[in-house]
Design a protein around this motif. Structure first.
Motif, PDB file in Angstrom:
ATOM      1  N   ALA A 178      12.470  -0.058  -1.860  1.00  0.00           N
ATOM      2  CA  ALA A 178      12.785  -1.060  -2.517  1.00  0.00           C
ATOM      3  C   ALA A 178      13.055  -2.157  -1.697  1.00  0.00           C
ATOM      4  O   ALA A 178      12.853  -3.424  -1.663  1.00  0.00           O
ATOM      5  N   ARG A 179      13.996  -1.928  -0.563  1.00  0.00           N
ATOM      6  CA  ARG A 179      14.501  -2.507   0.527  1.00  0.00           C
ATOM      7  C   ARG A 179      13.412  -3.295   1.353  1.00  0.00           C
ATOM      8  O   ARG A 179      13.330  -4.415   1.938  1.00  0.00           O
ATOM      9  N   GLY A 180      12.306  -2.512   1.520  1.00  0.00           N
ATOM     10  CA  GLY A 180      11.363  -2.804   2.451  1.00  0.00           C
ATOM     11  C   GLY A 180      11.386  -2.613   3.743  1.00  0.00           C
ATOM     12  O   GLY A 180      12.443  -2.364   4.163  1.00  0.00           O
ATOM     13  N   PRO A 181      10.238  -2.660   4.679  1.00  0.00           N
ATOM     14  CA  PRO A 181      10.363  -2.161   5.881  1.00  0.00           C
ATOM     15  C   PRO A 181      10.824  -3.497   6.644  1.00  0.00           C
ATOM     16  O   PRO A 181      11.199  -4.753   6.372  1.00  0.00           O
ATOM     17  N   LEU A 182      10.894  -3.175   7.836  1.00  0.00           N
ATOM     18  CA  LEU A 182      11.575  -4.169   8.970  1.00  0.00           C
ATOM     19  C   LEU A 182      10.255  -4.959   9.593  1.00  0.00           C
ATOM     20  O   LEU A 182       9.118  -4.444   9.344  1.00  0.00           O
ATOM     21  N   GLU A 183      10.489  -6.292   9.807  1.00  0.00           N
ATOM     22  CA  GLU A 183       9.502  -6.890  10.386  1.00  0.00           C
ATOM     23  C   GLU A 183       9.143  -6.485  11.770  1.00  0.00           C
ATOM     24  O   GLU A 183       7.901  -6.624  12.031  1.00  0.00           O
ATOM     25  N   ILE A 184       9.688  -5.954  12.511  1.00  0.00           N
ATOM     26  CA  ILE A 184       9.617  -5.282  13.751  1.00  0.00           C
ATOM     27  C   ILE A 184       8.923  -4.001  13.694  1.00  0.00           C
ATOM     28  O   ILE A 184       9.438  -3.213  12.948  1.00  0.00           O
ATOM     29  N   VAL A 185       7.712  -3.677  13.832  1.00  0.00           N
ATOM     30  CA  VAL A 185       6.879  -2.266  13.664  1.00  0.00           C
ATOM     31  C   VAL A 185       6.513  -1.857  15.139  1.00  0.00           C
ATOM     32  O   VAL A 185       6.387  -2.810  16.102  1.00  0.00           O
ATOM     33  N   ARG A 186       6.301  -0.610  15.325  1.00  0.00           N
ATOM     34  CA  ARG A 186       5.693   0.102  16.356  1.00  0.00           C
ATOM     35  C   ARG A 186       4.122  -0.096  16.159  1.00  0.00           C
ATOM     36  O   ARG A 186       3.389   0.233  15.062  1.00  0.00           O
ATOM     37  N   LYS A 187       3.517  -0.264  17.158  1.00  0.00           N
ATOM     38  CA  LYS A 187       1.878  -0.353  17.451  1.00  0.00           C
ATOM     39  C   LYS A 187       1.534   0.557  18.480  1.00  0.00           C
ATOM     40  O   LYS A 187       1.804   0.685  19.508  1.00  0.00           O
TER      41      LYS A 187
ATOM     42  N   LEU B 291       5.461   1.616  10.003  1.00  0.00           N
ATOM     43  CA  LEU B 291       6.630   0.642   9.325  1.00  0.00           C
ATOM     44  C   LEU B 291       7.836   1.461   9.293  1.00  0.00           C
ATOM     45  O   LEU B 291       7.969   2.726   9.231  1.00  0.00           O
ATOM     46  N   ASP B 292       8.868   0.753   9.771  1.00  0.00           N
ATOM     47  CA  ASP B 292      10.275   1.422   9.563  1.00  0.00           C
ATOM     48  C   ASP B 292      11.157   0.946   8.511  1.00  0.00           C
ATOM     49  O   ASP B 292      11.530  -0.203   8.471  1.00  0.00           O
ATOM     50  N   TYR B 293      11.414   1.791   7.568  1.00  0.00           N
ATOM     51  CA  TYR B 293      12.287   1.506   6.579  1.00  0.00           C
ATOM     52  C   TYR B 293      13.825   1.582   6.763  1.00  0.00           C
ATOM     53  O   TYR B 293      14.330   2.562   6.588  1.00  0.00           O
ATOM     54  N   SER B 294      14.339   0.757   7.651  1.00  0.00           N
ATOM     55  CA  SER B 294      15.664   0.787   8.190  1.00  0.00           C
ATOM     56  C   SER B 294      16.243   2.183   8.740  1.00  0.00           C
ATOM     57  O   SER B 294      17.539   2.573   8.490  1.00  0.00           O
ATOM     58  N   GLY B 295      15.134   2.786   9.565  1.00  0.00           N
ATOM     59  CA  GLY B 295      15.633   3.957  10.331  1.00  0.00           C
ATOM     60  C   GLY B 295      15.608   5.157   9.424  1.00  0.00           C
ATOM     61  O   GLY B 295      15.750   6.190   9.894  1.00  0.00           O
ATOM     62  N   LYS B 296      15.346   5.104   8.209  1.00  0.00           N
ATOM     63  CA  LYS B 296      15.513   6.183   7.194  1.00  0.00           C
ATOM     64  C   LYS B 296      14.250   6.850   6.960  1.00  0.00           C
ATOM     65  O   LYS B 296      14.026   8.156   7.062  1.00  0.00           O
ATOM     66  N   TYR B 297      13.129   6.003   6.793  1.00  0.00           N
ATOM     67  CA  TYR B 297      11.860   6.808   6.718  1.00  0.00           C
ATOM     68  C   TYR B 297      10.809   5.718   7.606  1.00  0.00           C
ATOM     69  O   TYR B 297      10.976   4.738   7.950  1.00  0.00           O
TER      70      TYR B 297
ATOM     71  N   VAL C 107      17.378   5.444  -9.919  1.00  0.00           N
ATOM     72  CA  VAL C 107      17.182   4.810  -8.527  1.00  0.00           C
ATOM     73  C   VAL C 107      17.650   6.041  -7.337  1.00  0.00           C
ATOM     74  O   VAL C 107      18.816   6.480  -7.252  1.00  0.00           O
ATOM     75  N   THR C 108      16.740   6.612  -7.070  1.00  0.00           N
ATOM     76  CA  THR C 108      16.610   7.764  -6.053  1.00  0.00           C
ATOM     77  C   THR C 108      16.912   7.138  -4.769  1.00  0.00           C
ATOM     78  O   THR C 108      16.693   5.763  -4.664  1.00  0.00           O
ATOM     79  N   ASP C 109      17.197   8.066  -3.781  1.00  0.00           N
ATOM     80  CA  ASP C 109      17.294   7.829  -2.185  1.00  0.00           C
ATOM     81  C   ASP C 109      16.107   7.031  -1.799  1.00  0.00           C
ATOM     82  O   ASP C 109      15.968   5.992  -1.340  1.00  0.00           O
ATOM     83  N   ASP C 110      14.716   7.607  -2.132  1.00  0.00           N
ATOM     84  CA  ASP C 110      13.693   7.269  -1.883  1.00  0.00           C
ATOM     85  C   ASP C 110      13.336   5.893  -2.563  1.00  0.00           C
ATOM     86  O   ASP C 110      12.951   5.059  -1.851  1.00  0.00           O
ATOM     87  N   ILE C 111      13.688   5.635  -3.760  1.00  0.00           N
ATOM     88  CA  ILE C 111      13.229   4.569  -4.572  1.00  0.00           C
ATOM     89  C   ILE C 111      14.229   3.387  -3.765  1.00  0.00           C
ATOM     90  O   ILE C 111      13.650   2.290  -3.667  1.00  0.00           O
TER      91      ILE C 111
ATOM     92  N   TYR D  99       0.977  -1.250   0.064  1.00  0.00           N
ATOM     93  CA  TYR D  99      -0.039  -0.068  -0.053  1.00  0.00           C
ATOM     94  C   TYR D  99       0.802   1.203  -0.060  1.00  0.00           C
ATOM     95  O   TYR D  99       0.630   2.213  -0.656  1.00  0.00           O
ATOM     96  N   VAL D 100       2.100   1.141   0.851  1.00  0.00           N
ATOM     97  CA  VAL D 100       2.969   2.112   0.917  1.00  0.00           C
ATOM     98  C   VAL D 100       3.518   2.503  -0.699  1.00  0.00           C
ATOM     99  O   VAL D 100       3.667   3.671  -1.060  1.00  0.00           O
ATOM    100  N   LEU D 101       3.788   1.562  -1.277  1.00  0.00           N
ATOM    101  CA  LEU D 101       4.306   1.478  -2.835  1.00  0.00           C
ATOM    102  C   LEU D 101       3.517   2.137  -3.648  1.00  0.00           C
ATOM    103  O   LEU D 101       3.721   3.140  -4.710  1.00  0.00           O
ATOM    104  N   PHE D 102       2.189   1.606  -3.568  1.00  0.00           N
ATOM    105  CA  PHE D 102       1.181   2.034  -4.566  1.00  0.00           C
ATOM    106  C   PHE D 102       0.641   3.516  -4.436  1.00  0.00           C
ATOM    107  O   PHE D 102       0.276   4.001  -5.135  1.00  0.00           O
ATOM    108  N   ASN D 103       0.920   4.058  -2.922  1.00  0.00           N
ATOM    109  CA  ASN D 103       0.721   5.492  -3.141  1.00  0.00           C
ATOM    110  C   ASN D 103       1.900   6.291  -2.933  1.00  0.00           C
ATOM    111  O   ASN D 103       1.614   7.438  -2.476  1.00  0.00           O
TER     112      ASN D 103
END
Length: 411
Positions: free
Chosen positions: A194-203, A264-270, A186-190, A128-132
């Motif tokens: 592309a690497r995807g989020p971590l399995e551990i998320v904040r709830k 979702l945590d994208y390796s601490g970047k986003y 391939v920009t920084d955002d892309i 959903y994040v990718l499609f938006n």
């Protein structure tokens, strides 16, 4: 007070005897009772003295610059200074609850907890994040064209299903190959997406975003307030069946109840904040009564998350708050009431009026079978994978590079 005398005769003529509608005896009694409780020996009170003290405090507070007063304190649902640079992956907002443990017991709920998502739920949220994300739009078009070239017999419905199932994995491999080639696409955002989020998320169990307070259904259990109602307006395609080659596209309101809030945590970047909801099936569980009110029934749900192609998540910034009022005349049906944001007023501009008219017209069109057709398959969200579709998915997973060299840019 002299001007007030002009209206007394007219009010007596229209409203009748004054003792049926006058609040002065009640106010006087309350002030007298309050003063009697305080002073015991001096049962007296003055409305004028109370107003005078209040106006004096207001006058003095206007000259206090570094002190929080009635005029400069932030609103109850303020989220303006929590995030400096707000965007899709860093939305503005703040969670509810205490931040960390303290030395004594408090009644506030814990602000956040860390959980591990299963692969299917993580794929749905990441997709959903990718499609938006507008930066990923060129890659989506590229992937759809690739699916159509591999099998031209597939309908648009089947192409969209395959695209939703396999895009995340294809996008990661595609960006990895472009990065090895040193492509400027391939920009920084892309790269981080592309690497995807971590399995551990904040709830979270509660969140304030866009000046609106949201609670999960579990958090508001036992409370008299309701903050879990959500509506989102999306532009989507409507298929009559899996063989429909000409789907209709339009804006539709989806009504739901908030169940989970994850980050979702994208390796601490986003970091992307998502709402997971129980969405009402707009074909069976949504209708408009003869008074023009929208009714929903949560016994009919869609996008429950059981299928990989379901979309139970939305971005928190897309959510709008609504309330569900129980309909006493019809069991299990609730009336939708749109909420108004605090400190935001409708000035009657043409743009806001047009938006309200569009939303009402969309719901009317649904009942008129314009956007959503009655012959929609009951299991339209669950696709039967054909033999040709399985072969395409196997080729994607196996990394088959038998494509013509002229089309090598896609691999």
């Amino acid at each position: 007070m002299v001007h007030l005398l002009i209206h007394l005769a007219y009010e007596a003529k229209v409203a009748g005897p004054v003792h049926y509608r006058w609040m002065y005896p009640i106010e006087r009694f309350l002030f007298t009772l309050k003063s009697f409780v305080r002073n015991r020996a001096h049962p007296e009170g003055s409305i004028a003295e109370g107003y005078l003290a209040h106006e004096c405090l207001i006058f003095c507070s206007r000259y206090l610059s570094s002190v929080e007063t009635y005029f400069n304190r932030p609103s109850r649902n303020d989220d303006s200074d929590f995030v400096e640079n707000t965007n899709l992956l860093n939305p503005r907002g703040r969670p509810l609850g205490r931040k960390c443990k303290v030395g004594f017991n408090v009644k506030k709920r814990k602000r956040a907890s860390r959980i591990s998502l299963d692969k299917k739920t993580l794929l749905q949220a990441h997709r959903y994040v990718l499609f938006n994300s507008h930066n990923v739009d060129p890659f989506q078009k590229e992937h759809i064209d690739l699916i159509r070239r591999q099998n031209r017999r597939l309908s648009s419905y089947e192409v969209d299903k395959i695209h939703g199932r396999s895009f995340s994995d294809w996008f990661r491999e595609r960006v990895s190959r472009l990065e090895e080639q040193g492509s400027a696409l391939v920009t920084d955002d892309i790269k981080w997406l592309a690497r995807g989020p971590l399995e551990i998320v904040r709830k979270y169990s509660g969140y304030i975003i866009n000046g609106v307070r949201f609670h999960t259904k579990k958090r508001e259990r036992g409370l008299k307030t309701q903050n879990s109602g959500i509506v989102v307006t999306v532009k989507t395609k409507s298929y009559a069946s899996s063989r429909d080659k000409h789907p209709k596209e339009g804006q539709i309101n989806y009504y739901g109840a908030l169940t989970d809030i994850i980050q979702l945590d994208y390796s601490g970047k986003y970091k992307a904040l998502l709402f997971k909801c129980d969405w009402v099936d707009i074909n069976k569980g949504c209708r408009i009564d003869n008074l023009g009110m929208t009714l929903v029934n949560f016994n009919y749900l869609q996008h429950t998350g059981n299928d990989v192609c379901d979309d139970p998540f939305i971005l928190a910034s897309q959510a709008k708050k609504i309330f569900y009022v129980e309909n006493r005349t019809q069991n299990d049906w609730f009336v939708v009431v749109h909420a108004k944001v605090r400190d935001v007023y409708d000035l009657g501009d043409e743009l806001s009026n047009d938006v309200d008219q569009v939303n009402e017209q969309v719901l009317q069109d649904i009942n008129d079978n314009d956007l959503i057709r009655p012959e929609v398959d009951d299991n339209h969200d669950i696709m039967e994978v054909t033999t040709s579709m399985e072969s395409i998915l196997q080729n994607d997973e196996g990394g088959d590079d038998t494509e013509d060299e002229s089309e090598g840019d896609f691999f």
